[in-house]
Design a protein around this motif. Structure first.
Motif, PDB file in Angstrom:
ATOM      1  N   HIS A 133      32.424 -21.455 136.124  1.00 23.81           N
ATOM      2  CA  HIS A 133      31.131 -21.486 136.812  1.00 23.81           C
ATOM      3  C   HIS A 133      31.188 -22.394 138.039  1.00 23.81           C
ATOM      4  O   HIS A 133      30.277 -22.360 138.878  1.00 23.81           O
ATOM      5  N   GLN A 134      32.233 -23.203 138.121  1.00 25.55           N
ATOM      6  CA  GLN A 134      32.445 -24.030 139.298  1.00 25.55           C
ATOM      7  C   GLN A 134      33.305 -23.248 140.295  1.00 25.55           C
ATOM      8  O   GLN A 134      33.540 -22.049 140.123  1.00 25.55           O
ATOM      9  N   ASN A 135      33.789 -23.911 141.315  1.00 26.17           N
ATOM     10  CA  ASN A 135      34.591 -23.231 142.326  1.00 26.17           C
ATOM     11  C   ASN A 135      36.072 -23.367 141.994  1.00 26.17           C
ATOM     12  O   ASN A 135      36.448 -23.680 140.867  1.00 26.17           O
ATOM     13  N   ILE A 136      36.935 -23.129 142.977  1.00 30.58           N
ATOM     14  CA  ILE A 136      38.387 -23.131 142.781  1.00 30.58           C
ATOM     15  C   ILE A 136      38.837 -24.407 142.066  1.00 30.58           C
ATOM     16  O   ILE A 136      38.319 -25.488 142.317  1.00 30.58           O
ATOM     17  N   PHE A 137      39.781 -24.268 141.143  1.00 34.23           N
ATOM     18  CA  PHE A 137      40.316 -25.349 140.323  1.00 34.23           C
ATOM     19  C   PHE A 137      39.238 -25.988 139.431  1.00 34.23           C
ATOM     20  O   PHE A 137      39.438 -27.080 138.902  1.00 34.23           O
ATOM     21  N   GLY A 138      38.100 -25.311 139.276  1.00 33.18           N
ATOM     22  CA  GLY A 138      37.012 -25.850 138.465  1.00 33.18           C
ATOM     23  C   GLY A 138      36.278 -26.996 139.124  1.00 33.18           C
ATOM     24  O   GLY A 138      35.577 -27.757 138.447  1.00 33.18           O
ATOM     25  N   LEU A 139      36.408 -27.124 140.434  1.00 31.05           N
ATOM     26  CA  LEU A 139      35.798 -28.244 141.154  1.00 31.05           C
ATOM     27  C   LEU A 139      34.332 -27.959 141.485  1.00 31.05           C
ATOM     28  O   LEU A 139      33.942 -26.809 141.688  1.00 31.05           O
ATOM     29  N   PRO A 140      33.520 -29.015 141.581  1.00 32.22           N
ATOM     30  CA  PRO A 140      32.073 -28.827 141.739  1.00 32.22           C
ATOM     31  C   PRO A 140      31.584 -28.798 143.184  1.00 32.22           C
ATOM     32  O   PRO A 140      30.388 -28.902 143.427  1.00 32.22           O
ATOM     33  N   PHE A 141      32.481 -28.641 144.139  1.00 30.47           N
ATOM     34  CA  PHE A 141      32.095 -28.756 145.536  1.00 30.47           C
ATOM     35  C   PHE A 141      31.532 -27.451 146.088  1.00 30.47           C
ATOM     36  O   PHE A 141      32.008 -26.361 145.750  1.00 30.47           O
ATOM     37  N   GLY A 142      30.547 -27.575 146.979  1.00 31.00           N
ATOM     38  CA  GLY A 142      30.138 -26.474 147.824  1.00 31.00           C
ATOM     39  C   GLY A 142      30.877 -26.569 149.139  1.00 31.00           C
ATOM     40  O   GLY A 142      31.545 -27.568 149.425  1.00 31.00           O
ATOM     41  N   GLU A 143      30.741 -25.554 149.972  1.00 39.17           N
ATOM     42  CA  GLU A 143      31.466 -25.559 151.241  1.00 39.17           C
ATOM     43  C   GLU A 143      31.087 -26.746 152.111  1.00 39.17           C
ATOM     44  O   GLU A 143      31.941 -27.347 152.763  1.00 39.17           O
TER      45      GLU A 143
END
Length: 345
Positions: A15-25
């Protein structure tokens, strides 16, 4: 970004982004731009769908990197692949297959009005793709982002080269590949994956040095192009590297010679088929021989220690396979590239 409630030791969530990281663009230092394009691949297809496989495989990548501790905290974010780019790639790929079939069977598809029109559409479509990549990467660079382009085939980063040339001025490309990619309009496709470095040399004047490493599958025409470019092109052939290692030379010594050929600003173009094909068996054009991931990572580490600056990168030609081994390797290479980019900051 507040990472107080993010546990880097916990299992990654899709549900997070690449590598499971919580960052937005907007929070990320590194933006990964997927380019799902493989119109001109000349052997096995599938690389256009590699970004989605790499995204899935990235959830198994642990976040600790001894060469860039806490690098992930700078923020890595991957955009969703553009569905229109993928659709156009699928359509034009079929057109390209028809053209190449006629080229190989009859030798003169230009006499067929339908096929001639197909070729024109493919070349025009490739130009539009190059412009799209240029616009996307230039906008990200203007926002202060660092960019990793994720292919797709190796034709995809030409627009990025142009954008980074405008941003950085003169630079060099460290090119990891089994192939020279110095063919002019291969199979009549002006922007073929086999022509990326030829086109870069012709269309990006700020490219002052091309240093290709791992080369082991090439034609006489490409050697002539390299020779005509003089000191602007330096090829490190896989055969020569292996012979030096077999005769007692160290990889450190070989890396130092590669690095000495590079200017201060370096862009990394990483075709996954530069690796031993046991690591990437489903890449578009696998070739026996090649490098190991640790050899490439050591080379990049030594390059940074020399004071040279990594200004951008692409990772291309990762294969699409049900068992995800290629994507697994691709995800780990991608993570390393992101960490090396933020290490420069």
């Amino acid at each position: 970004m507040d990472l107080t409630h993010f546990d880097p030791n916990a299992p990654a969530s899709s549900h997070q982004n690449i590598f499971g990281l919580p960052f937005g663009e907007e929070d990320a230092r590194v933006v990964i731009l997927p380019v799902p394009w493989e119109v001109t691949v000349s052997y096995a297809a599938g690389t256009a769908r590699a970004p989605e496989k790499i995204f899935t495989a990235s959830m198994q990548v642990d976040l600790y990197d001894a060469d860039a501790k806490d690098g992930w905290k700078k923020g890595f974010f991957m955009r969703h692949p553009d569905k229109n780019i993928l659709l156009n790639s699928d359509v034009m790929r079929k057109q390209a297959e028809l053209y190449v079939h006629c080229l190989l069977e009859d030798g003169n598809p230009g006499e067929n009005a339908f096929l001639k029109n197909n070729l024109q559409k493919i070349n025009e479509g490739s130009e539009k793709l190059n412009q799209w990549v240029y616009e996307q990467t230039r906008a990200l660079l203007d926002q202060g982002k660092q960019v990793v382009l994720l292919g797709g085939d190796h034709s995809t980063p030409l627009g990025y080269y142009k954008a980074i040339a405008e941003k950085e001025g003169s630079f060099g490309i460290l090119h990891i590949d089994a192939h020279c990619d110095l063919r002019e309009a291969y199979e009549d496709f002006r922007y073929s994956h086999a022509s990326i470095m030829y086109n870069a040399l012709k269309e990006v004047p700020a490219l002052k040095k091309l240093v290709s490493v791992g080369i082991r599958d090439f034609c006489e025409e490409e050697l002539q192009v390299a020779e005509n470019e003089g000191e602007r092109v330096k090829l490190f052939f896989d055969r020569d590297i292996k012979e030096r290692l077999y005769e007692g030379d160290s990889w450190k010594s070989i890396c130092d010679k590669i690095i000495a050929a590079l200017p201060e600003k370096v862009y990394l173009s990483f075709d996954i088929d530069g690796l031993d094909p046991r690591l990437c068996p489903h890449t578009g054009t696998p070739v026996p021989g090649g490098l190991d991931t640790d050899q490439v990572f050591y080379l990049l580490k030594r390059m940074q220690e020399s004071g040279r600056r990594l200004i951008g990168a692409d990772l291309v030609e990762v294969g699409f396979a049900p068992e995800e081994w290629d994507a697994n390797v691709g995800a780990r290479v991608l993570f390393k590239l992101c960490n090396l980019l933020v290490k420069e900051v």
